[in-house]
Design an enzyme around this catalytic site. Structure first.
Site, PDB file in Angstrom:
ATOM      1  N   CYS A   1       5.799  -0.206   7.381  1.00 52.85           N
ATOM      2  CA  CYS A   1       5.303   1.115   6.569  1.00 52.85           C
ATOM      3  C   CYS A   1       6.374   1.434   5.629  1.00 52.85           C
ATOM      4  CB  CYS A   1       4.785   2.091   7.610  1.00 52.85           C
ATOM      5  SG  CYS A   1       4.425   3.589   6.405  1.00 52.85           S
ATOM      6  N   LEU A   2       6.322   1.630   4.551  1.00 51.58           N
ATOM      7  CA  LEU A   2       7.445   2.098   3.459  1.00 51.58           C
ATOM      8  C   LEU A   2       8.103   3.281   4.086  1.00 51.58           C
ATOM      9  CD1 LEU A   2       5.890   1.249  -0.029  1.00 51.58           C
ATOM     10  CD2 LEU A   2       7.711  -0.282   1.316  1.00 51.58           C
TER      11      LEU A   2
ATOM     12  N   HIS B   1      -4.666   1.614   7.294  1.00 55.38           N
ATOM     13  CA  HIS B   1      -3.356   2.287   7.249  1.00 55.38           C
ATOM     14  C   HIS B   1      -3.132   3.462   6.563  1.00 55.38           C
ATOM     15  CE1 HIS B   1       1.110   1.275   7.781  1.00 55.38           C
ATOM     16  NE2 HIS B   1       1.275   2.266   6.869  1.00 55.38           N
ATOM     17  N   GLU B   2      -3.475   3.020   5.027  1.00 56.35           N
ATOM     18  CA  GLU B   2      -3.408   3.852   4.065  1.00 56.35           C
ATOM     19  C   GLU B   2      -4.089   5.390   4.053  1.00 56.35           C
ATOM     20  OE1 GLU B   2      -0.716   3.578   2.576  1.00 56.35           O
ATOM     21  OE2 GLU B   2      -0.689   1.496   3.000  1.00 56.35           O
TER      22      GLU B   2
ATOM     23  N   GLY C   1       0.923  -1.157  -0.080  1.00 57.99           N
ATOM     24  CA  GLY C   1      -0.024   0.046   0.168  1.00 57.99           C
ATOM     25  C   GLY C   1       0.802   1.116  -0.162  1.00 57.99           C
TER      26      GLY C   1
ATOM     27  N   HIS D   1      -2.729   7.337   6.596  1.00 57.82           N
ATOM     28  CA  HIS D   1      -1.644   8.274   6.054  1.00 57.82           C
ATOM     29  C   HIS D   1      -2.150   9.740   5.613  1.00 57.82           C
ATOM     30  CE1 HIS D   1       2.320   6.175   6.304  1.00 57.82           C
ATOM     31  NE2 HIS D   1       1.694   5.177   5.521  1.00 57.82           N
TER      32      HIS D   1
ATOM     33  N   GLN E   1       3.157   9.849   1.231  1.00 57.32           N
ATOM     34  CA  GLN E   1       4.480   9.277   1.347  1.00 57.32           C
ATOM     35  C   GLN E   1       5.349   9.700   0.090  1.00 57.32           C
ATOM     36  OE1 GLN E   1       2.408   5.202   2.194  1.00 57.32           O
ATOM     37  NE2 GLN E   1       4.222   4.931   3.080  1.00 57.32           N
TER      38      GLN E   1
HETATM   39 NI    NI Z   1       2.489   3.245   5.727  1.00 58.78          NI
END
Ligand code: NI
Length: 174
Positions: free
Chosen positions: A96-97, A138-139, A48, A142, A53
């Site tokens: 998380c990236l 989660h997304e 995701g 963000h 991000q």
């Molecule tokens: Ni994330």
């Protein structure tokens, strides 16, 4: 970074704490952003990715929790809204990236129903559970400037951030 991929922004960049604004114009520029975000997510690799991000503050996310054997089932969401959550919770380890290499258990509703505009700009509703439910929540978090580590105790959160800093210093990441 190449032209077809974004750089992924890492904590503690303040853009990750900002609230993204709703998309008003569904145009080719937006579709180009969605394509580039998806390519960036697969390249990372991740399941995701939200606009914050990659340093953009519009309400766009991409996800694919179903990638195996080279099969891809991408989902694009513009202006996503959670319209129902189950009472039943689910606890899963998340990463998380933007917080590379760090993982922790997070509790969220096991199922959610989300309303959004799809890749064609049409309104759609879908229900997600387990991993897909964690991922979409989660997304969407963000887009509201919330990270999974914000659900942890400050002790645990600081420990993860220190571990990340140490890994970056040692050149193990990035
Ligand atoms: Ni994330």
């Amino acid at each position: 970074m190449t032209d077809n991929l974004y750089d992924i922004i890492i904590v503690p960049d303040p853009v990750l704490k900002e609230t993204a604004t709703p998309v008003e114009n569904f145009d080719d520029g937006l579709r180009a952003q969605m394509d580039k975000m998806l390519a960036t997510m697969y390249d990372a690799p991740g399941i995701g990715l939200a606009a914050n991000q990659v340093g953009l503050l519009n309400r766009v996310l991409v996800m694919d929790v179903d990638q195996r054997d080279g099969q891809r089932k991408p989902i694009w969401m513009v202006n996503p809204e959670v319209i129902w959550t189950s009472e039943e919770p689910s606890v899963m380890e998340e990463g998380c990236l933007s917080i590379p290499g760090q993982y922790a258990e997070v509790q969220r509703p096991k199922q959610v129903r989300v309303k959004y505009l799809n890749y064609e700009g049409q309104e759609e509703e879908a229900e997600f559970e387990d991993l897909a439910s964690h991922c979409v929540q989660h997304e969407i978090d963000h887009l509201n400037g919330v990270l999974f580590i914000d659900y942890l105790s400050s002790l645990k959160r600081n420990m993860l951030l220190r571990k990340l800093q140490k890994a970056q210093k040692e050149g193990a990441l990035l």
